[in-house]
Design a protein around this motif. Structure first.
Motif, PDB file in Angstrom:
ATOM      1  N   ILE A   7       0.842  -1.203   0.000  1.00 16.37           N
ATOM      2  CA  ILE A   7       0.000   0.000   0.000  1.00 16.37           C
ATOM      3  C   ILE A   7       0.874   1.248   0.000  1.00 16.37           C
ATOM      4  N   GLY A   8       1.967   1.230   0.750  1.00 15.15           N
ATOM      5  CA  GLY A   8       2.886   2.372   0.761  1.00 15.15           C
ATOM      6  C   GLY A   8       3.496   2.631  -0.605  1.00 15.15           C
ATOM      7  N   ALA A   9       3.906   1.567  -1.286  1.00 13.09           N
ATOM      8  CA  ALA A   9       4.490   1.719  -2.624  1.00 13.09           C
ATOM      9  C   ALA A   9       3.454   2.233  -3.621  1.00 13.09           C
ATOM     10  N   ILE A  10       2.243   1.699  -3.555  1.00 11.52           N
ATOM     11  CA  ILE A  10       1.172   2.158  -4.442  1.00 11.52           C
ATOM     12  C   ILE A  10       0.856   3.625  -4.169  1.00 11.52           C
ATOM     13  N   THR A  11       0.797   3.983  -2.905  1.00 14.58           N
ATOM     14  CA  THR A  11       0.494   5.362  -2.515  1.00 14.58           C
ATOM     15  C   THR A  11       1.551   6.320  -3.047  1.00 14.58           C
ATOM     16  N   ALA A  12       2.817   5.977  -2.861  1.00 12.70           N
ATOM     17  CA  ALA A  12       3.903   6.839  -3.342  1.00 12.70           C
ATOM     18  C   ALA A  12       3.845   6.991  -4.857  1.00 12.70           C
ATOM     19  N   GLY A  13       3.623   5.885  -5.544  1.00  8.74           N
ATOM     20  CA  GLY A  13       3.563   5.937  -7.004  1.00  8.74           C
ATOM     21  C   GLY A  13       2.398   6.760  -7.520  1.00  8.74           C
ATOM     22  N   LEU A  14       1.220   6.535  -6.971  1.00 10.96           N
ATOM     23  CA  LEU A  14       0.044   7.279  -7.426  1.00 10.96           C
ATOM     24  C   LEU A  14       0.144   8.762  -7.079  1.00 10.96           C
ATOM     25  N   THR A  15       0.740   9.073  -5.944  1.00 10.58           N
ATOM     26  CA  THR A  15       0.917  10.474  -5.570  1.00 10.58           C
ATOM     27  C   THR A  15       1.843  11.176  -6.558  1.00 10.58           C
ATOM     28  N   GLU A  16       2.920  10.511  -6.950  1.00 16.02           N
ATOM     29  CA  GLU A  16       3.842  11.084  -7.938  1.00 16.02           C
ATOM     30  C   GLU A  16       3.157  11.262  -9.287  1.00 16.02           C
ATOM     31  N   ALA A  34      -5.387  10.009   1.521  1.00 18.27           N
ATOM     32  CA  ALA A  34      -6.649   9.506   0.968  1.00 18.27           C
ATOM     33  C   ALA A  34      -6.439   8.204   0.194  1.00 18.27           C
ATOM     34  N   ILE A  35      -5.380   8.147  -0.596  1.00 19.51           N
ATOM     35  CA  ILE A  35      -5.087   6.939  -1.373  1.00 19.51           C
ATOM     36  C   ILE A  35      -4.787   5.770  -0.437  1.00 19.51           C
ATOM     37  N   ALA A  36      -3.963   6.020   0.580  1.00 21.79           N
ATOM     38  CA  ALA A  36      -3.595   4.948   1.513  1.00 21.79           C
ATOM     39  C   ALA A  36      -4.806   4.440   2.291  1.00 21.79           C
TER      40      ALA A  36
END
Length: 81
Positions: A7-16, A34-36
């Protein structure tokens, strides 16, 4: 069920990705949280775990992702100077 690391990796990627589409940088932490939370809730729903725990986990993951990004940015700034 997704792990906190995933979830952390997905969150970082989507935020970027959102920032590359023009979302102001000051709103990045809000979107990261919100994404996390959304992915934590989805994971809890699929895994049958408590929703309150999922929300708290999502908040922690979102805040951690934001903090790690900012710390990495500061370190790279310091190396350039």
């Amino acid at each position: 069920m997704l792990t906190a690391t995933e979830i952390g990796a997905i969150t970082a990627g989507l935020t970027e990705i959102l920032k590359s589409f023009g979302v102001p940088h000051k709103w990045a932490p809000v979107f990261a949280i919100a994404i996390a939370v959304a992915f934590s809730l989805f994971s809890a729903y699929r895994g049958g775990t408590d929703m309150v725990d999922a929300i708290l986990s999502g908040l922690i993951i979102g805040l951690t992702t934001t903090g790690l990004y900012k710390a990495g940015k500061e370190i790279s700034k310091a190396r350039r100077a």
